[in-house]
Design a protein around this motif. Structure first.
Motif, PDB file in Angstrom:
ATOM      1  N   VAL A  37       0.851  -1.193   0.000  1.00  0.00           N
ATOM      2  CA  VAL A  37       0.000   0.000   0.000  1.00  0.00           C
ATOM      3  C   VAL A  37       0.885   1.241   0.000  1.00  0.00           C
ATOM      4  O   VAL A  37       1.857   1.316   0.757  1.00  0.00           O
ATOM      5  N   ILE A  38       0.556   2.205  -0.836  1.00  0.00           N
ATOM      6  CA  ILE A  38       1.266   3.497  -0.864  1.00  0.00           C
ATOM      7  C   ILE A  38       0.579   4.454   0.104  1.00  0.00           C
ATOM      8  O   ILE A  38      -0.637   4.662   0.021  1.00  0.00           O
ATOM      9  N   VAL A  39       1.364   5.032   1.024  1.00  0.00           N
ATOM     10  CA  VAL A  39       0.807   5.928   2.030  1.00  0.00           C
ATOM     11  C   VAL A  39       1.595   7.233   2.022  1.00  0.00           C
ATOM     12  O   VAL A  39       2.832   7.235   2.023  1.00  0.00           O
ATOM     13  N   GLN A  40       0.862   8.360   2.037  1.00  0.00           N
ATOM     14  CA  GLN A  40       1.462   9.698   2.141  1.00  0.00           C
ATOM     15  C   GLN A  40       1.193  10.245   3.530  1.00  0.00           C
ATOM     16  O   GLN A  40       0.109  10.062   4.084  1.00  0.00           O
ATOM     17  N   GLY A  41       2.200  10.910   4.118  1.00  0.00           N
ATOM     18  CA  GLY A  41       2.014  11.497   5.434  1.00  0.00           C
ATOM     19  C   GLY A  41       3.342  11.765   6.097  1.00  0.00           C
ATOM     20  O   GLY A  41       4.331  12.079   5.415  1.00  0.00           O
ATOM     21  N   GLU A  42       3.398  11.611   7.414  1.00  0.00           N
ATOM     22  CA  GLU A  42       4.642  11.859   8.123  1.00  0.00           C
ATOM     23  C   GLU A  42       4.769  10.931   9.324  1.00  0.00           C
ATOM     24  O   GLU A  42       3.773  10.531   9.931  1.00  0.00           O
ATOM     25  N   TYR A  43       6.037  10.586   9.616  1.00  0.00           N
ATOM     26  CA  TYR A  43       6.332   9.759  10.788  1.00  0.00           C
ATOM     27  C   TYR A  43       6.211  10.588  12.065  1.00  0.00           C
ATOM     28  O   TYR A  43       6.522  11.782  12.079  1.00  0.00           O
ATOM     29  N   LEU A  44       5.779   9.933  13.136  1.00  0.00           N
ATOM     30  CA  LEU A  44       5.775  10.540  14.460  1.00  0.00           C
ATOM     31  C   LEU A  44       6.942   9.941  15.240  1.00  0.00           C
ATOM     32  O   LEU A  44       6.797   9.023  16.054  1.00  0.00           O
ATOM     33  N   GLU A  45       8.152  10.475  14.966  1.00  0.00           N
ATOM     34  CA  GLU A  45       9.378   9.871  15.476  1.00  0.00           C
ATOM     35  C   GLU A  45       9.428   9.849  16.992  1.00  0.00           C
ATOM     36  O   GLU A  45       9.983   8.916  17.595  1.00  0.00           O
ATOM     37  N   GLU A  46       8.855  10.857  17.643  1.00  0.00           N
ATOM     38  CA  GLU A  46       8.949  10.936  19.094  1.00  0.00           C
ATOM     39  C   GLU A  46       8.229   9.777  19.786  1.00  0.00           C
ATOM     40  O   GLU A  46       8.472   9.514  20.977  1.00  0.00           O
ATOM     41  N   ASP A  47       7.372   9.076  19.078  1.00  0.00           N
ATOM     42  CA  ASP A  47       6.627   7.954  19.658  1.00  0.00           C
ATOM     43  C   ASP A  47       7.185   6.592  19.212  1.00  0.00           C
ATOM     44  O   ASP A  47       6.490   5.578  19.286  1.00  0.00           O
TER      45      ASP A  47
END
Length: 300
Positions: A90-100
């Motif tokens: 699956v192709i997903v656009q967005g952003e990582y929540l690195e702090e979690d």
């Protein structure tokens, strides 16, 4: 063949299997039946395991290498997972929540202990899904990786393969770690809800980072030895009856031989194991020849 042997063969009695009605032989047959039922059960169990393997292989063949599907079309799989769509990219656009970022502990690979890196991902549609970015070996203190590579900052485009969440193993883990990828447990450690039926195994991400965790290996497409194990169990069940029948036949043959030897002794025949030694006779003038002596011995 001598006349005596011909007479013996023509008078040989038939095999008698009446002894099979005795308690010991009936118990032996019942044991064969019970053993056969057990082996059939074990054989069917191995066949069921083989069918599960074949079903998993079919999912890999059907889904693993297909063209990635946009999140708008396949995003529902993370909340309402469908087993036939396992491994779908699956192709997903967005952003990582690195702090979690979390790590799943006790993840051996090629005989080496390690961890899997789990990072929540916020999609453009506002959904939260969990992404497994890959594997890391244990650190020097064996309680955590030495370093966890950072994901891309800001907007990212990732390709993940959908897999179902794991079962809980009811074990505690240090802060920042989980004992299994049990998605409801992961969600409890975060300040927001994530999709709780499936997560994504990393297949690619853009922008590409210089240092990334080791990618998870492609699942094996080997059905294993379950078919041969199943055939072995079925054969064991059949062989129990073959052995029982062979023992019964040998018993009948021995009984017939004992009966025949008994009749021969009663009729005056010399038993094979009771032949008496005959003293040698010296030839003198006017006495019988060797042939005559042998005939006399046979007639006696």
């Amino acid at each position: 063949m001598s006349i005596e042997q011909q007479t013996e063969s023509t008078q040989k009695p038939k095999l008698n299997f009446r002894f099979l009605l005795s308690g010991a032989w009936i118990a032996g047959f019942i044991f064969c039946i019970i053993f056969a039922i057990i082996t059939v059960f074990l054989g069917e169990w191995q066949m069921d395991r083989r069918m599960e393997k074949l079903d998993e292989i079919n999912k890999i063949v059907d889904n693993y290498d297909i063209e990635p599907v946009p999140y708008d079309e396949a995003g529902h799989l993370f909340e309402n997972f469908e087993e036939q769509h396992k491994w779908t990219p699956v192709i997903v656009q967005g952003e990582y929540l690195e702090e979690d970022t979390l790590v799943a502990r006790n993840r051996p690979r090629a005989g080496e202990p390690g961890f899997e890196v789990l990072v929540p991902f916020l999609t453009e549609s506002g959904d939260h899904i969990l992404v497994d970015r890959g594997w890391l070996p244990i650190g020097e203190d064996a309680t955590a990786p030495d370093t966890v590579p950072a994901p891309p900052e800001g907007q990212a485009r990732i390709i993940v393969r959908v897999v179902p969440g794991e079962q809980t193993i009811n074990r505690n883990a240090p802060d920042g770690q989980v004992a299994s990828i049990h998605l409801p447990t992961v969600s409890e450690q975060l300040d927001y809800e994530i999709a709780e039926e499936a997560y994504g195994l990393m297949a690619g991400e853009s922008p590409q980072m210089d240092v990334v965790p080791q990618q998870m290996p492609e699942p094996q497409r080997d059905e294993g030895p379950h078919l041969s194990y199943s055939m072995q169990w079925f054969t064991f069940g059949l062989m129990s009856f073959v052995v029982w029948g062979w023992l019964a036949y040998q018993k009948a043959v021995r009984n017939r031989e004992d009966e025949m030897y008994g009749e021969r002794e009663e009729d005056g025949y010399i038993s094979a194991h009771r032949i008496e030694r005959v003293k040698p006779v010296k030839r003198r003038r006017g006495q019988m020849t060797d042939e005559e002596i042998e005939d006399a011995m046979l007639n006696s």
